[in-house]
Design a protein around this motif. Structure first.
Motif, PDB file in Angstrom:
ATOM      1  N   ALA A  97       0.818  -1.119  -0.030  1.00 55.26           N
ATOM      2  CA  ALA A  97       0.139  -0.036   0.018  1.00 55.26           C
ATOM      3  C   ALA A  97       0.923   1.267   0.083  1.00 55.26           C
ATOM      4  CB  ALA A  97      -0.938  -0.062   1.229  1.00 55.26           C
ATOM      5  N   VAL A  98       1.804   1.261   0.878  1.00 56.56           N
ATOM      6  CA  VAL A  98       2.830   2.543   0.950  1.00 56.56           C
ATOM      7  C   VAL A  98       3.615   2.504  -0.522  1.00 56.56           C
ATOM      8  CG1 VAL A  98       4.853   3.392   1.970  1.00 56.56           C
ATOM      9  CG2 VAL A  98       3.045   2.556   3.500  1.00 56.56           C
ATOM     10  N   GLY A  99       3.826   1.413  -1.005  1.00 63.25           N
ATOM     11  CA  GLY A  99       4.626   1.492  -2.388  1.00 63.25           C
ATOM     12  C   GLY A  99       3.975   2.003  -3.420  1.00 63.25           C
ATOM     13  N   VAL A 100       2.720   1.447  -3.519  1.00 65.91           N
ATOM     14  CA  VAL A 100       1.881   2.060  -4.596  1.00 65.91           C
ATOM     15  C   VAL A 100       1.419   3.409  -4.298  1.00 65.91           C
ATOM     16  CG1 VAL A 100      -0.484   1.387  -5.676  1.00 65.91           C
ATOM     17  CG2 VAL A 100       0.942  -0.464  -5.081  1.00 65.91           C
ATOM     18  N   GLY A 101       1.030   3.681  -3.168  1.00 66.69           N
ATOM     19  CA  GLY A 101       0.691   4.981  -2.886  1.00 66.69           C
ATOM     20  C   GLY A 101       1.770   6.244  -2.990  1.00 66.69           C
ATOM     21  N   GLY A 102       2.896   5.649  -2.787  1.00 73.76           N
ATOM     22  CA  GLY A 102       4.145   6.541  -3.150  1.00 73.76           C
ATOM     23  C   GLY A 102       4.395   6.844  -4.476  1.00 73.76           C
ATOM     24  N   TYR A 103       4.431   5.545  -5.195  1.00 71.20           N
ATOM     25  CA  TYR A 103       4.727   5.548  -6.681  1.00 71.20           C
ATOM     26  C   TYR A 103       3.539   6.527  -7.223  1.00 71.20           C
ATOM     27  CZ  TYR A 103       4.653   4.416 -11.451  1.00 71.20           C
ATOM     28  OH  TYR A 103       4.799   4.524 -12.875  1.00 71.20           O
ATOM     29  N   THR A 104       2.257   6.231  -6.893  1.00 73.21           N
ATOM     30  CA  THR A 104       1.126   7.151  -7.331  1.00 73.21           C
ATOM     31  C   THR A 104       1.217   8.522  -7.241  1.00 73.21           C
ATOM     32  OG1 THR A 104      -0.315   5.199  -7.271  1.00 73.21           O
ATOM     33  CG2 THR A 104      -1.563   7.413  -7.575  1.00 73.21           C
ATOM     34  N   PHE A 105       1.658   9.004  -5.912  1.00 66.73           N
ATOM     35  CA  PHE A 105       1.918  10.291  -5.482  1.00 66.73           C
ATOM     36  C   PHE A 105       2.958  11.027  -6.141  1.00 66.73           C
ATOM     37  CE2 PHE A 105       3.741  13.487  -2.729  1.00 66.73           C
ATOM     38  CZ  PHE A 105       2.402  14.380  -2.395  1.00 66.73           C
ATOM     39  N   ILE A 106       4.043  10.157  -6.527  1.00 65.60           N
ATOM     40  CA  ILE A 106       5.311  10.794  -7.449  1.00 65.60           C
ATOM     41  C   ILE A 106       4.595  10.907  -8.933  1.00 65.60           C
ATOM     42  CG2 ILE A 106       7.375  10.320  -8.190  1.00 65.60           C
ATOM     43  CD1 ILE A 106       7.986   9.129  -5.394  1.00 65.60           C
ATOM     44  N   TYR A 107       4.025   9.847  -9.379  1.00 66.16           N
ATOM     45  CA  TYR A 107       3.643   9.840 -10.673  1.00 66.16           C
ATOM     46  C   TYR A 107       2.726  10.873 -11.090  1.00 66.16           C
ATOM     47  CZ  TYR A 107       1.528   8.105 -15.339  1.00 66.16           C
ATOM     48  OH  TYR A 107       1.263   8.284 -16.499  1.00 66.16           O
ATOM     49  N   ALA A 108       1.710  11.056 -10.081  1.00 74.95           N
ATOM     50  CA  ALA A 108       0.630  12.192 -10.407  1.00 74.95           C
ATOM     51  C   ALA A 108       1.199  13.457  -9.969  1.00 74.95           C
ATOM     52  CB  ALA A 108      -0.335  11.497  -9.603  1.00 74.95           C
ATOM     53  N   GLN A 109       2.423  13.831  -9.723  1.00 78.31           N
ATOM     54  CA  GLN A 109       3.063  14.953  -9.212  1.00 78.31           C
ATOM     55  C   GLN A 109       2.078  15.479  -8.004  1.00 78.31           C
ATOM     56  OE1 GLN A 109       2.954  17.398 -12.594  1.00 78.31           O
ATOM     57  NE2 GLN A 109       4.355  16.106 -13.680  1.00 78.31           N
ATOM     58  N   GLY A 110       1.920  14.659  -6.996  1.00 80.40           N
ATOM     59  CA  GLY A 110       1.045  14.982  -5.741  1.00 80.40           C
ATOM     60  C   GLY A 110       1.578  16.290  -5.126  1.00 80.40           C
ATOM     61  N   SER A 111       3.006  16.412  -4.924  1.00 79.03           N
ATOM     62  CA  SER A 111       3.567  17.560  -4.239  1.00 79.03           C
ATOM     63  C   SER A 111       3.046  18.937  -4.569  1.00 79.03           C
ATOM     64  CB  SER A 111       4.997  17.449  -4.128  1.00 79.03           C
ATOM     65  OG  SER A 111       5.722  17.552  -5.507  1.00 79.03           O
ATOM     66  N   ALA A 112       2.846  18.812  -6.250  1.00 76.61           N
ATOM     67  CA  ALA A 112       2.163  20.128  -6.778  1.00 76.61           C
ATOM     68  C   ALA A 112       0.910  20.679  -6.247  1.00 76.61           C
ATOM     69  CB  ALA A 112       1.953  19.904  -8.272  1.00 76.61           C
ATOM     70  N   TYR A 113      -0.066  19.733  -5.458  1.00 75.36           N
ATOM     71  CA  TYR A 113      -1.037  19.976  -4.902  1.00 75.36           C
ATOM     72  C   TYR A 113      -1.082  20.839  -3.595  1.00 75.36           C
ATOM     73  CZ  TYR A 113      -3.073  17.244  -8.639  1.00 75.36           C
ATOM     74  OH  TYR A 113      -3.414  16.834  -9.926  1.00 75.36           O
TER      75      TYR A 113
END
Length: 150
Positions: A17-33
């Motif tokens: 869950a942490v791995g998939v969530g982290g990958y998704t956050f990085i791939y979707a540019q989550g820090s931009a939000y």
């Protein structure tokens, strides 16, 4: 033995869950939000129309997305961004969202409060004479296209 197996299963599930969530956050540019950049709000193609409408609106020079769509206090702002980020990412990933997109009742209330926050003097001048019960006059009912054109 059984407890060790259960601990391994729980650790594996949490790790995935942490791995998939982290990958998704990085791939979707989550820090931009976490920023105030309006382009982050249009990271998903479904928001392009709202960003383009905002660029042509009367609020373009004085407000960004967070000014109208997030509470003005620190906790409220980031709690709303967390909830919306989760809901938006789930909806856009699964494709389960209305087209055209619609604001939720919770987010409509946040937007209404933002109008009242920035335009308090004007709202106080017109709200009381038009009030017929305990309902507040809705700013966005009449001024729907102020933030971004519809």
């Amino acid at each position: 033995m059984r407890l060790r197996w259960l601990a391994w299963v729980v650790a594996s599930v949490v790790g995935v869950a942490v791995g998939v969530g982290g990958y998704t956050f990085i791939y979707a540019q989550g820090s931009a939000y976490l920023t105030n950049d309006p382009n982050a709000c249009a990271n998903c193609h479904v928001m392009r129309e709202q960003l383009d409408g905002w660029a042509k609106s009367s609020h373009h020079a004085v407000a960004v997305c967070n000014d109208c769509h997030a509470p003005h206090d620190f906790f409220g702002k980031y709690w709303t961004k967390l909830l919306n980020g989760w809901n938006h990412s789930f909806a856009f990933t699964t494709g389960h969202y209305p087209d055209p997109i619609r604001i939720t009742p919770r987010n409509a209330a946040v937007t209404e409060d933002a109008c009242r926050h920035c335009h308090e003097e004007v709202v106080l001048a017109i709200d009381t004479p038009h009030r017929t019960n305990d309902e507040r006059t809705s700013c966005v009912r009449c001024h729907e296209s102020v933030g971004h054109l519809h």
